[in-house]
Write a protein that holds these residues in place. Structure first.
Motif, PDB file in Angstrom:
ATOM      1  N   VAL A  51      -7.768   4.290  -2.421  1.00  0.00           N
ATOM      2  CA  VAL A  51      -7.501   4.454  -0.992  1.00  0.00           C
ATOM      3  C   VAL A  51      -8.124   3.297  -0.205  1.00  0.00           C
ATOM      4  CG1 VAL A  51      -7.799   5.962   1.013  1.00  0.00           C
ATOM      5  CG2 VAL A  51      -7.351   6.956  -1.235  1.00  0.00           C
ATOM      6  N   ALA A  52      -9.340   2.889  -0.604  1.00  0.00           N
ATOM      7  CA  ALA A  52      -9.987   1.754   0.066  1.00  0.00           C
ATOM      8  C   ALA A  52      -9.206   0.461  -0.153  1.00  0.00           C
ATOM      9  CB  ALA A  52     -11.424   1.592  -0.442  1.00  0.00           C
ATOM     10  N   LEU A  53      -8.687   0.260  -1.358  1.00  0.00           N
ATOM     11  CA  LEU A  53      -7.891  -0.931  -1.649  1.00  0.00           C
ATOM     12  C   LEU A  53      -6.628  -0.947  -0.802  1.00  0.00           C
ATOM     13  CD1 LEU A  53      -7.314  -3.469  -3.337  1.00  0.00           C
ATOM     14  CD2 LEU A  53      -6.255  -1.972  -5.060  1.00  0.00           C
ATOM     15  N   MET A  54      -6.018   0.207  -0.594  1.00  0.00           N
ATOM     16  CA  MET A  54      -4.840   0.290   0.263  1.00  0.00           C
ATOM     17  C   MET A  54      -5.147  -0.235   1.662  1.00  0.00           C
ATOM     18  SD  MET A  54      -3.501   4.063  -0.911  1.00  0.00           S
ATOM     19  CE  MET A  54      -2.984   4.408   0.763  1.00  0.00           C
ATOM     20  N   ALA A  55      -6.322   0.124   2.180  1.00  0.00           N
ATOM     21  CA  ALA A  55      -6.710  -0.313   3.522  1.00  0.00           C
ATOM     22  C   ALA A  55      -6.833  -1.834   3.594  1.00  0.00           C
ATOM     23  CB  ALA A  55      -8.023   0.339   3.927  1.00  0.00           C
ATOM     24  N   VAL A  56      -7.470  -2.411   2.581  1.00  0.00           N
ATOM     25  CA  VAL A  56      -7.657  -3.869   2.555  1.00  0.00           C
ATOM     26  C   VAL A  56      -6.319  -4.589   2.446  1.00  0.00           C
ATOM     27  CG1 VAL A  56      -8.661  -5.781   1.245  1.00  0.00           C
ATOM     28  CG2 VAL A  56      -9.984  -3.679   1.584  1.00  0.00           C
ATOM     29  N   LEU A  57      -5.449  -4.109   1.560  1.00  0.00           N
ATOM     30  CA  LEU A  57      -4.148  -4.752   1.374  1.00  0.00           C
ATOM     31  C   LEU A  57      -3.280  -4.637   2.618  1.00  0.00           C
ATOM     32  CD1 LEU A  57      -3.188  -3.687  -2.275  1.00  0.00           C
ATOM     33  CD2 LEU A  57      -3.870  -5.951  -1.472  1.00  0.00           C
ATOM     34  N   GLN A  58      -3.398  -3.520   3.337  1.00  0.00           N
ATOM     35  CA  GLN A  58      -2.594  -3.357   4.545  1.00  0.00           C
ATOM     36  C   GLN A  58      -2.965  -4.404   5.588  1.00  0.00           C
ATOM     37  OE1 GLN A  58      -1.068   0.401   6.160  1.00  0.00           O
ATOM     38  NE2 GLN A  58      -2.480   0.116   7.876  1.00  0.00           N
ATOM     39  N   ILE A  59      -4.253  -4.640   5.758  1.00  0.00           N
ATOM     40  CA  ILE A  59      -4.680  -5.641   6.741  1.00  0.00           C
ATOM     41  C   ILE A  59      -4.275  -7.039   6.299  1.00  0.00           C
ATOM     42  CG2 ILE A  59      -6.691  -6.738   7.813  1.00  0.00           C
ATOM     43  CD1 ILE A  59      -8.061  -4.027   7.749  1.00  0.00           C
ATOM     44  N   PHE A  60      -4.571  -7.383   5.050  1.00  0.00           N
ATOM     45  CA  PHE A  60      -4.271  -8.734   4.552  1.00  0.00           C
ATOM     46  C   PHE A  60      -2.767  -9.011   4.569  1.00  0.00           C
ATOM     47  CE2 PHE A  60      -3.214 -11.555   0.948  1.00  0.00           C
ATOM     48  CZ  PHE A  60      -3.883 -12.696   1.375  1.00  0.00           C
ATOM     49  N   GLY A  61      -1.979  -8.057   4.070  1.00  0.00           N
ATOM     50  CA  GLY A  61      -0.531  -8.253   4.016  1.00  0.00           C
ATOM     51  C   GLY A  61       0.088  -8.362   5.397  1.00  0.00           C
TER      52      GLY A  61
ATOM     53  N   PRO B 210       0.800  -1.228   0.000  1.00  0.00           N
ATOM     54  CA  PRO B 210       0.000   0.000   0.000  1.00  0.00           C
ATOM     55  C   PRO B 210       0.833   1.278   0.000  1.00  0.00           C
ATOM     56  CG  PRO B 210      -0.947  -1.583   1.518  1.00  0.00           C
ATOM     57  CD  PRO B 210       0.363  -2.159   1.059  1.00  0.00           C
ATOM     58  N   PHE B 211       2.046   1.235   0.543  1.00  0.00           N
ATOM     59  CA  PHE B 211       2.875   2.431   0.580  1.00  0.00           C
ATOM     60  C   PHE B 211       3.323   2.842  -0.826  1.00  0.00           C
ATOM     61  CE2 PHE B 211       3.207   0.575   4.778  1.00  0.00           C
ATOM     62  CZ  PHE B 211       2.974   1.673   5.588  1.00  0.00           C
ATOM     63  N   GLY B 212       3.416   1.875  -1.737  1.00  0.00           N
ATOM     64  CA  GLY B 212       3.753   2.204  -3.112  1.00  0.00           C
ATOM     65  C   GLY B 212       2.633   2.916  -3.841  1.00  0.00           C
ATOM     66  N   MET B 213       1.406   2.772  -3.337  1.00  0.00           N
ATOM     67  CA  MET B 213       0.242   3.410  -3.942  1.00  0.00           C
ATOM     68  C   MET B 213      -0.097   4.740  -3.278  1.00  0.00           C
ATOM     69  SD  MET B 213      -2.040  -0.082  -3.920  1.00  0.00           S
ATOM     70  CE  MET B 213      -3.430   0.576  -4.826  1.00  0.00           C
ATOM     71  N   MET B 214       0.452   4.978  -2.089  1.00  0.00           N
ATOM     72  CA  MET B 214      -0.060   6.055  -1.239  1.00  0.00           C
ATOM     73  C   MET B 214       0.157   7.441  -1.820  1.00  0.00           C
ATOM     74  SD  MET B 214       0.455   6.603   2.848  1.00  0.00           S
ATOM     75  CE  MET B 214      -0.339   5.038   3.181  1.00  0.00           C
TER      76      MET B 214
ATOM     77  N   ILE C  59       7.551  -2.697  -5.203  1.00  0.00           N
ATOM     78  CA  ILE C  59       6.426  -1.921  -4.678  1.00  0.00           C
ATOM     79  C   ILE C  59       6.290  -0.611  -5.432  1.00  0.00           C
ATOM     80  CG2 ILE C  59       5.580  -0.668  -2.650  1.00  0.00           C
ATOM     81  CD1 ILE C  59       7.054  -2.719  -0.913  1.00  0.00           C
ATOM     82  N   TRP C  60       7.424   0.061  -5.657  1.00  0.00           N
ATOM     83  CA  TRP C  60       7.384   1.397  -6.255  1.00  0.00           C
ATOM     84  C   TRP C  60       7.268   1.352  -7.768  1.00  0.00           C
ATOM     85  CZ3 TRP C  60       6.167   3.937  -2.258  1.00  0.00           C
ATOM     86  CH2 TRP C  60       6.715   3.616  -1.014  1.00  0.00           C
ATOM     87  N   VAL C  61       7.523   0.192  -8.383  1.00  0.00           N
ATOM     88  CA  VAL C  61       7.275   0.040  -9.819  1.00  0.00           C
ATOM     89  C   VAL C  61       5.798  -0.243 -10.060  1.00  0.00           C
ATOM     90  CG1 VAL C  61       7.695  -1.398 -11.846  1.00  0.00           C
ATOM     91  CG2 VAL C  61       9.603  -0.714 -10.412  1.00  0.00           C
ATOM     92  N   ILE C  62       5.267  -1.232  -9.360  1.00  0.00           N
ATOM     93  CA  ILE C  62       3.888  -1.671  -9.588  1.00  0.00           C
ATOM     94  C   ILE C  62       2.887  -0.756  -8.891  1.00  0.00           C
ATOM     95  CG2 ILE C  62       2.274  -3.586  -9.323  1.00  0.00           C
ATOM     96  CD1 ILE C  62       4.620  -5.489  -9.418  1.00  0.00           C
ATOM     97  N   GLY C  63       3.226  -0.271  -7.695  1.00  0.00           N
ATOM     98  CA  GLY C  63       2.291   0.509  -6.904  1.00  0.00           C
ATOM     99  C   GLY C  63       1.772   1.759  -7.588  1.00  0.00           C
ATOM    100  N   PRO C  64       2.658   2.668  -8.054  1.00  0.00           N
ATOM    101  CA  PRO C  64       2.157   3.884  -8.706  1.00  0.00           C
ATOM    102  C   PRO C  64       1.330   3.605  -9.955  1.00  0.00           C
ATOM    103  CG  PRO C  64       4.460   4.129  -8.103  1.00  0.00           C
ATOM    104  CD  PRO C  64       4.114   2.682  -7.895  1.00  0.00           C
ATOM    105  N   VAL C  65       1.767   2.622 -10.763  1.00  0.00           N
ATOM    106  CA  VAL C  65       1.022   2.287 -11.973  1.00  0.00           C
ATOM    107  C   VAL C  65      -0.359   1.757 -11.606  1.00  0.00           C
ATOM    108  CG1 VAL C  65       0.962   0.839 -14.031  1.00  0.00           C
ATOM    109  CG2 VAL C  65       3.121   1.829 -13.271  1.00  0.00           C
ATOM    110  N   THR C  66      -0.409   0.859 -10.624  1.00  0.00           N
ATOM    111  CA  THR C  66      -1.684   0.299 -10.168  1.00  0.00           C
ATOM    112  C   THR C  66      -2.616   1.401  -9.669  1.00  0.00           C
ATOM    113  OG1 THR C  66      -0.609  -1.765  -9.517  1.00  0.00           O
ATOM    114  CG2 THR C  66      -2.774  -1.317  -8.565  1.00  0.00           C
TER     115      THR C  66
END
Length: 385
Positions: free
Chosen positions: A169-179, A26-30, A148-155
């Motif tokens: 932002v919602a997906l980041m929350a879900v991935l943080q818990i699951f990961g 999620p930090f790569g998407m933030m 993370i920083w290659v795939i995250g920003p593109v995603t």
């Protein structure tokens, strides 16, 4: 390359490094997710930059504390508590329109509860490999982070274009818990016992190695925020994601081919000079997406090798009782740099122009090279206790 393949054959190493990558994804998407979503919410890059800065300030404050608390409270408990609390704050930001003060406050909460995944993983690595493999371990770790920083920003950019920034932002929350659950399920994490440090909180900063490491990290990561926030302001969403991915792709390749080749005391300064070179080339065509992508790729070549070298120095020269908190403070330095850079970039964009954010990167990048050159002795000699 052969040294990396040997590492992956070490029992538990591949499992730890892969699970912590997912937990930290999620930090790569933030950056893109927060800037896009909050800018749309308030029609202001300054507010978006301040919110992103608040998140990084929160993580900077909590980094050494949560890393230290993994000793008495257990790594799994600290990681999961932080992951769930931060995810709730992210969901509130995603679902509701929020006034400026509240969105900045919730962004701060996201940072304050940021789970100490990296500190835990880097504390575990020395128990999985031999001491002579530590340079390669941390070079590989820093290189793997670039996925993370290659795939995250593109995603983040593609999902924002298709489904809206709130969905990202919602997906980041879900991935943080699951990961975080997946990472915490590793027996090495569950069984991690960190001895109580001898010094009070912050005492480790008296160690010249740690302090020098934190200062260099602050300046280096501060330089990243200028190009990241600037790219979002200069380019369209999809192109910005691809340009940021070029930065990380360069870092990925730099880590693979250069990361385990740091043989001299001046290696760090040389890696940082490569980053500054890429930044300096921006001004030939600061609004051309192809040229920006090339410049960021060049800068990226020095990133993973520099990060890997800094982390390996801590692993080699500090005891486990001090290493977790040291990584926390080093991360704090990096996040403080990013926070300052993000806030300055947002203000520069609103007051001057979108390309003004690139000057933030150049100034921070030049300061990083100077700091590394001045602290070479501290970084390469064992500090006195």
């Amino acid at each position: 390359m052969s040294s990396y393949s040997e590492l992956l054959r070490q029992k538990g190493f591949g499992r730890i490094i892969l699970s912590q990558l997912l937990a930290r994804f999620p930090f790569g998407m933030m950056t893109i997710a927060f800037v896009l979503h909050i800018e749309q919410m308030h029609d202001s890059y300054a507010v978006a930059g301040l919110a992103l800065g608040a998140e990084t300030i929160g993580a900077a404050i909590s980094g050494p504390l949560l890393a230290r608390w993994m000793g008495p409270f257990g790594a799994r408990r600290v990681i999961l508590t932080g992951a769930i609390t931060g995810a709730i704050a992210m969901l509130i930001i995603a679902i509701f329109w929020l006034p400026t003060v509240l969105v900045i406050f919730l962004s701060l909460i996201v940072g304050l509860t940021s789970p100490p995944i990296q500190s835990a993983a880097r504390t575990i690595y020395p128990s999985l490999v031999s001491k002579k493999q530590l340079n390669s371990v941390y070079a590989m770790d820093a290189t793997a982070q670039e996925i993370i920083w290659v795939i995250g920003p593109v995603t983040a950019a593609l999902l924002a274009s298709s489904f809206g920034s709130a969905a990202v932002v919602a997906l980041m929350a879900v991935l943080q818990i699951f990961g975080s659950i997946l990472f915490s399920a590793n027996r090495e994490v569950a069984q991690l016992k960190i001895p109580a440090p001898n010094a009070r909180v912050g005492g480790i900063l008296r160690n010249r190695l740690v302090l020098s490491n934190a200062i260099i990290g602050l300046l280096m990561v501060g330089s990243f925020s200028g190009v990241e926030v600037g790219a979002v302001a200069i380019l369209d969403k999809g192109t910005a994601g691809l340009v940021l991915a070029a930065f990380s792709a360069g870092s990925l390749l730099g880590g693979i081919f250069l990361g385990n080749r740091a043989k001299t005391d001046w290696a760090l300064t040389k890696f940082l000079a490569v980053i500054l070179l890429g930044y300096s080339l921006f001004w030939f065509a600061p609004e051309n997406p192809w040229w920006i992508g090339i410049c960021m790729f060049v800068s990226g070549l020095g990133v993973a090798p520099a990060f890997g070298l800094l982390a390996a120095l801590v692993a080699k020269r500090l005891k486990q009782a001090d290493a977790a908190e040291a990584y926390g403070w080093i991360n704090t330095g990096q996040l403080m740099g990013y926070s300052a850079g993000a806030a300055l970039s947002g203000i520069a964009i609103d007051i001057i122009s979108s390309t003004a954010a690139l000057w933030v990167s150049i100034i921070f990048g030049a300061a990083t090279v100077v700091a590394a050159a001045l602290t070479t002795k501290s970084l390469n000699q064992k500090p006195k206790d």
